[in-house]
Design a protein around this motif. Sequence first.
Motif, PDB file in Angstrom:
ATOM      1  N   SER A 249       0.871  -1.172   0.000  1.00 28.96           N
ATOM      2  CA  SER A 249       0.000   0.000   0.000  1.00 28.96           C
ATOM      3  C   SER A 249       0.905   1.218   0.000  1.00 28.96           C
ATOM      4  N   VAL A 250       0.384   2.350  -0.469  1.00 34.83           N
ATOM      5  CA  VAL A 250       1.202   3.551  -0.575  1.00 34.83           C
ATOM      6  C   VAL A 250       0.415   4.751  -0.083  1.00 34.83           C
ATOM      7  N   SER A 251       1.090   5.659   0.587  1.00 34.45           N
ATOM      8  CA  SER A 251       0.465   6.881   1.058  1.00 34.45           C
ATOM      9  C   SER A 251       1.434   8.037   0.904  1.00 34.45           C
ATOM     10  N   GLU A 252       0.896   9.226   0.817  1.00 35.93           N
ATOM     11  CA  GLU A 252       1.734  10.407   0.704  1.00 35.93           C
ATOM     12  C   GLU A 252       2.146  10.891   2.089  1.00 35.93           C
ATOM     13  N   SER A 253       3.415  11.255   2.211  1.00 36.66           N
ATOM     14  CA  SER A 253       3.874  11.845   3.464  1.00 36.66           C
ATOM     15  C   SER A 253       3.605  13.348   3.426  1.00 36.66           C
ATOM     16  N   LYS A 254       4.010  14.057   4.464  1.00 44.14           N
ATOM     17  CA  LYS A 254       3.850  15.509   4.493  1.00 44.14           C
ATOM     18  C   LYS A 254       5.119  16.217   4.065  1.00 44.14           C
ATOM     19  N   VAL A 255       6.094  15.440   3.550  1.00 42.57           N
ATOM     20  CA  VAL A 255       7.366  16.010   3.123  1.00 42.57           C
ATOM     21  C   VAL A 255       7.286  16.381   1.656  1.00 42.57           C
ATOM     22  N   ARG A 256       7.534  17.627   1.351  1.00 47.74           N
ATOM     23  CA  ARG A 256       7.519  18.059  -0.042  1.00 47.74           C
ATOM     24  C   ARG A 256       8.698  17.472  -0.794  1.00 47.74           C
ATOM     25  N   ALA A 257       8.475  17.113  -2.048  1.00 46.92           N
ATOM     26  CA  ALA A 257       9.536  16.509  -2.858  1.00 46.92           C
ATOM     27  C   ALA A 257       9.544  17.120  -4.247  1.00 46.92           C
ATOM     28  N   ALA A 258       9.436  18.445  -4.317  1.00 51.43           N
ATOM     29  CA  ALA A 258       9.357  19.122  -5.618  1.00 51.43           C
ATOM     30  C   ALA A 258      10.708  19.224  -6.291  1.00 51.43           C
ATOM     31  N   LYS A 259      11.794  19.084  -5.517  1.00 54.36           N
ATOM     32  CA  LYS A 259      13.129  19.166  -6.088  1.00 54.36           C
ATOM     33  C   LYS A 259      13.795  17.801  -6.027  1.00 54.36           C
ATOM     34  N   LEU A 260      14.773  17.598  -6.912  1.00 54.27           N
ATOM     35  CA  LEU A 260      15.393  16.291  -7.049  1.00 54.27           C
ATOM     36  C   LEU A 260      16.005  15.808  -5.751  1.00 54.27           C
ATOM     37  N   LYS A 261      16.621  16.712  -4.973  1.00 53.58           N
ATOM     38  CA  LYS A 261      17.337  16.283  -3.785  1.00 53.58           C
ATOM     39  C   LYS A 261      16.464  16.286  -2.527  1.00 53.58           C
ATOM     40  N   THR A 262      15.193  16.621  -2.692  1.00 54.55           N
ATOM     41  CA  THR A 262      14.305  16.651  -1.542  1.00 54.55           C
ATOM     42  C   THR A 262      13.607  15.316  -1.415  1.00 54.55           C
ATOM     43  N   ALA A 263      13.635  14.752  -0.203  1.00 53.31           N
ATOM     44  CA  ALA A 263      13.015  13.448  -0.027  1.00 53.31           C
ATOM     45  C   ALA A 263      12.797  13.175   1.439  1.00 53.31           C
ATOM     46  N   SER A 264      11.937  12.206   1.686  1.00 57.09           N
ATOM     47  CA  SER A 264      11.844  11.653   3.027  1.00 57.09           C
ATOM     48  C   SER A 264      12.890  10.553   3.079  1.00 57.09           C
ATOM     49  N   MET A 265      13.964  10.792   3.842  1.00 61.15           N
ATOM     50  CA  MET A 265      15.113   9.897   3.737  1.00 61.15           C
ATOM     51  C   MET A 265      15.390   9.104   5.004  1.00 61.15           C
ATOM     52  N   TYR A 266      14.456   9.053   5.943  1.00 64.74           N
ATOM     53  CA  TYR A 266      14.733   8.316   7.162  1.00 64.74           C
ATOM     54  C   TYR A 266      13.444   7.801   7.764  1.00 64.74           C
ATOM     55  N   CYS A 267      13.390   6.532   8.040  1.00 64.62           N
ATOM     56  CA  CYS A 267      12.274   5.973   8.784  1.00 64.62           C
ATOM     57  C   CYS A 267      12.842   5.124   9.902  1.00 64.62           C
ATOM     58  N   HIS A 268      12.131   5.121  11.045  1.00 67.62           N
ATOM     59  CA  HIS A 268      12.704   4.492  12.223  1.00 67.62           C
ATOM     60  C   HIS A 268      11.675   3.644  12.935  1.00 67.62           C
ATOM     61  N   GLN A 269      12.092   2.453  13.324  1.00 66.54           N
ATOM     62  CA  GLN A 269      11.246   1.591  14.136  1.00 66.54           C
ATOM     63  C   GLN A 269      12.169   0.688  14.922  1.00 66.54           C
ATOM     64  N   GLN A 270      12.065   0.710  16.247  1.00 70.89           N
ATOM     65  CA  GLN A 270      12.919  -0.131  17.067  1.00 70.89           C
ATOM     66  C   GLN A 270      12.424  -1.568  17.030  1.00 70.89           C
ATOM     67  N   HIS A 271      13.377  -2.505  16.939  1.00 73.26           N
ATOM     68  CA  HIS A 271      13.026  -3.917  16.993  1.00 73.26           C
ATOM     69  C   HIS A 271      14.258  -4.711  17.382  1.00 73.26           C
ATOM     70  N   GLN A 272      14.037  -5.882  17.959  1.00 74.92           N
ATOM     71  CA  GLN A 272      15.127  -6.735  18.379  1.00 74.92           C
ATOM     72  C   GLN A 272      14.803  -8.174  17.995  1.00 74.92           C
ATOM     73  N   TYR A 273      15.830  -8.942  17.715  1.00 75.81           N
ATOM     74  CA  TYR A 273      15.691 -10.361  17.466  1.00 75.81           C
ATOM     75  C   TYR A 273      17.047 -11.017  17.622  1.00 75.81           C
ATOM     76  N   THR A 274      17.058 -12.291  17.722  1.00 70.53           N
ATOM     77  CA  THR A 274      18.307 -13.050  17.806  1.00 70.53           C
ATOM     78  C   THR A 274      18.294 -14.142  16.771  1.00 70.53           C
ATOM     79  N   ARG A 275      19.514 -14.574  16.416  1.00 75.65           N
ATOM     80  CA  ARG A 275      19.590 -15.614  15.405  1.00 75.65           C
ATOM     81  C   ARG A 275      19.267 -16.963  16.029  1.00 75.65           C
TER      82      ARG A 275
END
Length: 283
Positions: free
Chosen positions: A257-283
């Motif tokens: 699914s896809v949704s629009e963020s609130k970050v403007r991206a009218a220029k080539l170098k403008t982007a939403s460049m970071y997403c964060h979610q904490q998680h842990q696991y072991t092998r």
Amino acid sequence: MASPFRSACARLGRELAALRALARGRTVVVRGRAATVVSRIAPLALALSTLSCSGAGWHHMPILEPLTTGTQSSLRGLCAVDHEIAWATGSGGTVVVTSDGGTTWRAVAPVEIAELDVRDVHALDDRTAWIMCAGPAEKSRILFTEDGGDTWEEQHRERDEAAFLDGFAFFDAERALCYGDPMADGGFRLLRTEDGGQHWVPVEPSPRSLPSGEASFAASGTGIRALATGEVWIITGANDGVARVFSSAGSSGALWSVSESKVRAAKLKTASMYCHQQHQYTR
């Protein structure tokens, strides 16, 4: 006895001095409650993101301590396994690892990637790690080590001239997704593994990019996040409008699914460049 106010002012002064050192491009270690982190890139963003990861607030700002990694490269990828173990990667085929909280570092990159840009790394401990090289066509590669970098196995290399890998994220030690810029047909490049990277299989059909130039970014692996439960998010930008967020509830990457963020991206170098979610696991 110093008053709490004076003590707080003195601590703030030390922290500001450390941030000024960061601004001059010095390599630093950020000691938070969650991990020991090392980088020479985006110093202020690194400090702020570490606060977020550690759960610390402005009243509990980590102390920033300069340290030497033994490399002059521009570090781009980072994986802090715990307080002692961290891997960092960067330009010029750089891969370094510490197992003593950053006191000493070992350079463990394979010679065959000496000219490549290692933009992402994922590690389970100080012996087991995957690295991803970003670049056009065959410069985009995924390598794996299980002996601390003494030997490396090339698990995947792109062959299509349109391919450009940007980052990867692991659900656990076996399942992962790697993403890249749109291919000739307009679909984002997606690779899936369910066996620890022994096989990286293209995901088809993949999410479609907008014809206005939407793309992904090799942003040190921060443009993709995955959870052990199977959810995954990818962020994009560069299109004529706003940056978008793609999400999937399954580790196969088949339905998005896809949704629009609130970050403007009218220029080539403008982007939403970071997403964060904490998680842990072991092998």
